[in-house]
Design a protein around this motif. Structure first.
Motif, PDB file in Angstrom:
ATOM      1  N   LEU A  10       0.819  -1.216   0.000  1.00 27.70           N
ATOM      2  CA  LEU A  10       0.000   0.000   0.000  1.00 27.70           C
ATOM      3  C   LEU A  10       0.854   1.269   0.000  1.00 27.70           C
ATOM      4  O   LEU A  10       0.548   2.237  -0.703  1.00 27.70           O
ATOM      5  N   SER A  11       1.950   1.267   0.774  1.00 25.86           N
ATOM      6  CA  SER A  11       2.741   2.507   0.860  1.00 25.86           C
ATOM      7  C   SER A  11       3.504   2.757  -0.445  1.00 25.86           C
ATOM      8  O   SER A  11       3.577   3.902  -0.902  1.00 25.86           O
ATOM      9  N   GLU A  31       8.810  -4.613  -7.301  1.00 25.11           N
ATOM     10  CA  GLU A  31       8.116  -5.438  -6.314  1.00 25.11           C
ATOM     11  C   GLU A  31       8.600  -6.884  -6.426  1.00 25.11           C
ATOM     12  O   GLU A  31       8.611  -7.458  -7.509  1.00 25.11           O
ATOM     13  N   ALA A  32       8.955  -7.463  -5.266  1.00 24.99           N
ATOM     14  CA  ALA A  32       9.504  -8.825  -5.265  1.00 24.99           C
ATOM     15  C   ALA A  32       8.449  -9.886  -5.582  1.00 24.99           C
ATOM     16  O   ALA A  32       8.761 -10.891  -6.219  1.00 24.99           O
ATOM     17  N   TRP A  39       0.630  -6.812   2.185  1.00 25.65           N
ATOM     18  CA  TRP A  39      -0.186  -7.574   3.139  1.00 25.65           C
ATOM     19  C   TRP A  39      -1.682  -7.454   2.861  1.00 25.65           C
ATOM     20  O   TRP A  39      -2.480  -8.178   3.441  1.00 25.65           O
ATOM     21  N   PRO A  55      -5.395  -6.357   6.582  1.00 23.78           N
ATOM     22  CA  PRO A  55      -6.304  -5.384   7.202  1.00 23.78           C
ATOM     23  C   PRO A  55      -7.735  -5.527   6.702  1.00 23.78           C
ATOM     24  O   PRO A  55      -7.957  -6.022   5.594  1.00 23.78           O
ATOM     25  N   ARG A  56      -8.686  -5.102   7.557  1.00 22.19           N
ATOM     26  CA  ARG A  56     -10.097  -5.187   7.157  1.00 22.19           C
ATOM     27  C   ARG A  56     -10.886  -3.916   7.419  1.00 22.19           C
ATOM     28  O   ARG A  56     -11.951  -3.712   6.849  1.00 22.19           O
ATOM     29  N   THR A  57     -10.425  -3.074   8.318  1.00 22.74           N
ATOM     30  CA  THR A  57     -11.166  -1.824   8.561  1.00 22.74           C
ATOM     31  C   THR A  57     -10.194  -0.646   8.605  1.00 22.74           C
ATOM     32  O   THR A  57      -9.007  -0.802   8.935  1.00 22.74           O
ATOM     33  N   VAL A 256      14.879  -6.731  -5.033  1.00 20.04           N
ATOM     34  CA  VAL A 256      16.036  -5.836  -4.977  1.00 20.04           C
ATOM     35  C   VAL A 256      17.072  -6.451  -4.037  1.00 20.04           C
ATOM     36  O   VAL A 256      16.759  -6.816  -2.903  1.00 20.04           O
ATOM     37  N   GLY A 440       6.197   3.564   4.759  1.00 20.42           N
ATOM     38  CA  GLY A 440       5.745   2.209   5.083  1.00 20.42           C
ATOM     39  C   GLY A 440       5.587   2.021   6.575  1.00 20.42           C
ATOM     40  O   GLY A 440       5.872   2.932   7.368  1.00 20.42           O
ATOM     41  N   SER A 441       5.161   0.824   6.938  1.00 22.28           N
ATOM     42  CA  SER A 441       4.731   0.604   8.318  1.00 22.28           C
ATOM     43  C   SER A 441       5.870   0.509   9.341  1.00 22.28           C
ATOM     44  O   SER A 441       5.608   0.419  10.533  1.00 22.28           O
ATOM     45  N   VAL A 446       1.658   1.998  12.061  1.00 23.37           N
ATOM     46  CA  VAL A 446       1.534   0.690  11.393  1.00 23.37           C
ATOM     47  C   VAL A 446       0.216   0.514  10.638  1.00 23.37           C
ATOM     48  O   VAL A 446       0.027  -0.493   9.963  1.00 23.37           O
ATOM     49  N   ILE A 448      -3.185   1.556   8.052  1.00 20.52           N
ATOM     50  CA  ILE A 448      -3.384   1.963   6.657  1.00 20.52           C
ATOM     51  C   ILE A 448      -3.239   3.475   6.487  1.00 20.52           C
ATOM     52  O   ILE A 448      -2.529   3.953   5.599  1.00 20.52           O
TER      53      ILE A 448
HETATM   54  C1  LIG Z   1      -2.820  -9.316   9.828  1.00 20.90           C
HETATM   55  C2  LIG Z   1      -2.831  -7.813   9.661  1.00 20.90           C
HETATM   56  C3  LIG Z   1      -3.984  -7.104   9.964  1.00 20.90           C
HETATM   57  C4  LIG Z   1      -4.003  -5.710   9.806  1.00 20.90           C
HETATM   58  N1  LIG Z   1      -5.170  -5.045  10.069  1.00 20.90           N
HETATM   59  C5  LIG Z   1      -5.223  -3.706   9.849  1.00 20.90           C
HETATM   60  C6  LIG Z   1      -6.474  -3.013   9.932  1.00 20.90           C
HETATM   61  O1  LIG Z   1      -7.548  -3.628  10.146  1.00 20.90           O
HETATM   62  N2  LIG Z   1      -6.461  -1.655   9.735  1.00 20.90           N
HETATM   63  C7  LIG Z   1      -5.314  -0.963   9.423  1.00 20.90           C
HETATM   64  O2  LIG Z   1      -5.374   0.270   9.276  1.00 20.90           O
HETATM   65  N3  LIG Z   1      -4.134  -1.607   9.283  1.00 20.90           N
HETATM   66  C8  LIG Z   1      -4.060  -2.949   9.470  1.00 20.90           C
HETATM   67  N4  LIG Z   1      -2.884  -3.620   9.249  1.00 20.90           N
HETATM   68  C9  LIG Z   1      -1.702  -2.865   8.811  1.00 20.90           C
HETATM   69  C10 LIG Z   1      -1.664  -2.652   7.280  1.00 20.90           C
HETATM   70  O3  LIG Z   1      -1.981  -3.837   6.624  1.00 20.90           O
HETATM   71  C11 LIG Z   1      -0.273  -2.162   6.895  1.00 20.90           C
HETATM   72  O4  LIG Z   1      -0.044  -0.908   7.476  1.00 20.90           O
HETATM   73  C12 LIG Z   1      -0.032  -2.016   5.408  1.00 20.90           C
HETATM   74  O5  LIG Z   1      -0.580  -3.048   4.648  1.00 20.90           O
HETATM   75  C13 LIG Z   1       1.489  -1.918   5.199  1.00 20.90           C
HETATM   76  O6  LIG Z   1       1.756  -1.622   3.863  1.00 20.90           O
HETATM   77  P1  LIG Z   1       3.269  -1.375   3.393  1.00 20.90           P
HETATM   78  O7  LIG Z   1       3.212  -1.000   1.970  1.00 20.90           O
HETATM   79  O8  LIG Z   1       3.937  -0.440   4.329  1.00 20.90           O
HETATM   80  O9  LIG Z   1       4.019  -2.764   3.593  1.00 20.90           O
HETATM   81  P2  LIG Z   1       3.864  -4.162   2.839  1.00 20.90           P
HETATM   82  O10 LIG Z   1       2.454  -4.519   2.642  1.00 20.90           O
HETATM   83  O11 LIG Z   1       4.728  -5.094   3.644  1.00 20.90           O
HETATM   84  O12 LIG Z   1       4.541  -3.925   1.416  1.00 20.90           O
HETATM   85  C14 LIG Z   1       5.927  -3.986   1.197  1.00 20.90           C
HETATM   86  C15 LIG Z   1       6.171  -4.610  -0.169  1.00 20.90           C
HETATM   87  O13 LIG Z   1       7.572  -4.594  -0.434  1.00 20.90           O
HETATM   88  C16 LIG Z   1       7.916  -5.800  -1.081  1.00 20.90           C
HETATM   89  N5  LIG Z   1       9.357  -6.054  -0.835  1.00 20.90           N
HETATM   90  C17 LIG Z   1       9.976  -6.359   0.333  1.00 20.90           C
HETATM   91  N6  LIG Z   1      11.311  -6.497   0.145  1.00 20.90           N
HETATM   92  C18 LIG Z   1      11.529  -6.270  -1.170  1.00 20.90           C
HETATM   93  C19 LIG Z   1      12.709  -6.262  -1.980  1.00 20.90           C
HETATM   94  N7  LIG Z   1      13.931  -6.507  -1.465  1.00 20.90           N
HETATM   95  N8  LIG Z   1      12.582  -5.991  -3.315  1.00 20.90           N
HETATM   96  C20 LIG Z   1      11.360  -5.715  -3.857  1.00 20.90           C
HETATM   97  N9  LIG Z   1      10.227  -5.710  -3.122  1.00 20.90           N
HETATM   98  C21 LIG Z   1      10.303  -5.982  -1.807  1.00 20.90           C
HETATM   99  C22 LIG Z   1       7.014  -6.843  -0.435  1.00 20.90           C
HETATM  100  O14 LIG Z   1       6.869  -7.978  -1.271  1.00 20.90           O
HETATM  101  C23 LIG Z   1       5.713  -6.060  -0.253  1.00 20.90           C
HETATM  102  O15 LIG Z   1       4.846  -6.216  -1.355  1.00 20.90           O
HETATM  103  C24 LIG Z   1      -2.841  -5.023   9.384  1.00 20.90           C
HETATM  104  C25 LIG Z   1      -1.675  -5.737   9.087  1.00 20.90           C
HETATM  105  C26 LIG Z   1      -1.665  -7.119   9.195  1.00 20.90           C
HETATM  106  C27 LIG Z   1      -0.425  -7.878   8.836  1.00 20.90           C
END
Ligand SMILES: Cc1cc2nc3c(=O)[nH]c(=O)nc-3n(C[C@H](O)[C@H](O)[C@H](O)COP(=O)(O)OP(=O)(O)OC[C@H]3O[C@@H](n4cnc5c(N)ncnc54)[C@H](O)[C@@H]3O)c2cc1C
Length: 464
Positions: A10-11, A31-32, A39, A55-57, A256, A440-441, A446, A448
């Motif tokens: 998402l980020s 993206e890997a 997530w 995440p769901r809400t 990467v 990112g988180s 942490v 959305i």
């Molecule tokens: C079980 C669970 C429930 C949640 N519930 C909620 C909720 O209800 N409400 C809410 O607001 N938030 C919730 N969250 C938090 C929310 O899901 C996260 O904040 C958000 O999805 C994080 O997004 P991100 O892009 O920072 O990280 P990520 O989703 O981890 O994305 C990072 C991306 O980078 C890629 N990557 C990693 N290393 C490399 C590399 N070396 N080369 C290329 N690509 C790479 C990965 O494959 C991944 O696709 C929940 C999280 C989890 C795990």
């Protein structure tokens, strides 16, 4: 010259979206995995039931909440939203499992003045403890110690510990108070108590929040949280479509391996043998993952990034025949002192109009290895989840459908000292003039809303 975004969760997708609005140079997203979204993953089964893996809400409140609603509006997704109003039991009834029973947490002004189990006295009396509590001047402390000191042990045990398990699957005894209660902590440090801090700030004029139509609707209709009719993945899919139409160069299945910084530019090496030279990197991948890419050239930065630990969560989605929930609600959380191995259960069927009972059981987190070992099977987790559901919710029938996933290292833990570690990371990047912005988180929240705003800030930071 090119700007490269690492990661398409998402980020990373949000960073690509915001960057495409202001930057007309080449933008590459690496993206890997073989899909975007990280997530966020919503699976709809043949019965129309959504199993959310992550995440769901989403919360609509505050500046960060409004920013997400603005993004949703810009992506034309307003009509896909499913709001959960504050008056709905799915928002109001949040429960904890303590001493062998489910208890609804106080959810109205009136209920603060009643004795409501598991608390031994009315909640307002616990909160009043703040007036007489002694001040402790510290830079940071665990949220458990802070709330125990100011409000008493029952608040720390029955409210804060389960809440921290619900938000980041973490241990309140290790998570920094600044993760969730920065303002309250600063009130104590500055004024001697939270009550005095609140009183001193009552008359401080706050900037009014600017709301576009969707955010205004959320306020007027009093949304507590919201989701999407077809699951949260609606958001990442719409971002993907949007950035594709803006000619962002998206590469999936590209891991990467290494980053090297040279003369105000960076070289990125990938698993498929390609390398990208760029003027700026926006990294949206986890802090630990980033550390491994730059540890050879910048070991000090890698050490700081590696301090941001993560936990693994088991997610078990379940669908049972018919309505089997006694009391509707958001779900319940289990404090770490209780015997069930689960962190909590979300009542998905109270948020969507399903005929069947749909639940998500969250497991492990900080306690994953201690409870389930290094490499538990999906079946092992499923059986534990079903046993706890049977004991707590008295659901005796086997599920119609289920899905078990182990999300390795999925939630970062903002432990005591996290904020000062972030300052050191920022200083290192500035002092070494690295063309690198972080989102990112792993860093500033942490949820959305937090990761979307972190992407917006990283983009602003990347435009010198
Ligand atoms: C079980 C669970 C429930 C949640 N519930 C909620 C909720 O209800 N409400 C809410 O607001 N938030 C919730 N969250 C938090 C929310 O899901 C996260 O904040 C958000 O999805 C994080 O997004 P991100 O892009 O920072 O990280 P990520 O989703 O981890 O994305 C990072 C991306 O980078 C890629 N990557 C990693 N290393 C490399 C590399 N070396 N080369 C290329 N690509 C790479 C990965 O494959 C991944 O696709 C929940 C999280 C989890 C795990």
């Amino acid at each position: 010259m090119t700007k490269v975004i690492l990661g398409g969760g998402l980020s990373g997708l949000s960073a690509a979206y915001y960057l495409s609005k202001v930057n007309h140079q080449k933008i590459v997203l690496l993206e890997a995995a073989n899909r975007l979204g990280g997530w966020i993953k919503s699976e709809i089964n043949e019965n129309g039931v959504i199993f959310e893996q992550g995440p769901r809400t989403i919360r609509p409140s505050g500046i960060h909440g409004i920013n997400t609603l603005d993004l949703i509006e810009e992506l034309n997704l307003s009509s896909d939203i499913r709001p959960i109003l504050s008056s709905n039991p799915a928002a109001k009834n949040r429960m904890v499992y303590a001493n062998g029973e489910l208890h609804t947490l106080p959810n109205s002004i009136g209920s603060l003045f009643k004795v409501q189990k598991p608390f031994s006295k009315p909640l307002f009396l616990w909160l009043l403890g703040d007036i007489t509590a002694k001040v402790k001047i510290v830079n940071d402390e665990s949220i458990y110690d802070f709330t125990k000191r100011r409000f008493g042990i029952e608040i720390a045990d029955y409210l804060i510990s389960p809440l921290i398990r619900g938000i980041c699957a973490g241990n309140a005894k290790e998570i920094s108070v600044k993760f969730l209660m920065k303002n309250l902590f600063e009130y104590e440090q500055k004024y001697g108590s939270i009550c005095k801090g609140i009183f001193n700030n009552i008359f401080v004029k706050k900037e009014p929040l600017v709301r576009k139509p969707l955010a205004t609707r959320a306020k007027v209709e009093r949304w507590n949280v919201y989701t999407f009719n077809n699951g949260i993945e609606t958001l990442t899919k719409a971002l993907e479509l949007n950035i594709k139409s803006n000619n962002i160069d998206i590469h999936k299945n590209v891991f990467v391996n290494k980053i090297q910084f040279k003369d105000n530019s960076a070289v990125i090496e990938t698993s498929n043998g390609n390398s990208y030279c760029c003027e700026h990197i926006i990294s949206s991948i986890g802090a630990k993952d980033l550390a491994s890419l730059l540890k050879d050239e910048h070991p000090e930065l890698a050490t700081m990034l590696n301090r941001i630990k993560t936990v693994t969560v088991g997610v078990v989605n379940l669908e049972f025949q018919g309505n089997q929930l006694g009391e509707p609600g958001f779900g319940f959380l289990v404090p770490p002192s209780e015997t069930p191995s689960i962190l909590g259960v979300i009542y998905d069927s109270c948020q969507h109009p399903y005929d069947n009972t749909v639940l998500t059981v969250m497991m492990g987190g900080y306690w994953f290895k201690e409870l389930f070992g290094d490499n538990p099977s999906n079946e092992f987790l499923l059986n534990i989840a079903l046993k706890d559901i049977q004991n707590i919710l008295k659901i005796q029938t086997p599920p119609l459908r289920y899905k078990v996933q182990i999300l390795k290292d999925c939630i970062p833990q903002y432990v005591v000292g996290h904020e000062s570690n972030l300052s050191s990371i920022d200083n290192y990047i500035k002092n070494n003039s690295l063309p690198l912005s972080l989102c990112g988180s792993s860093y500033h929240g942490v949820g959305i809303n937090d990761v979307i705003i972190s992407a917006k800030n990283a983009v602003n930071n990347s435009i010198y």
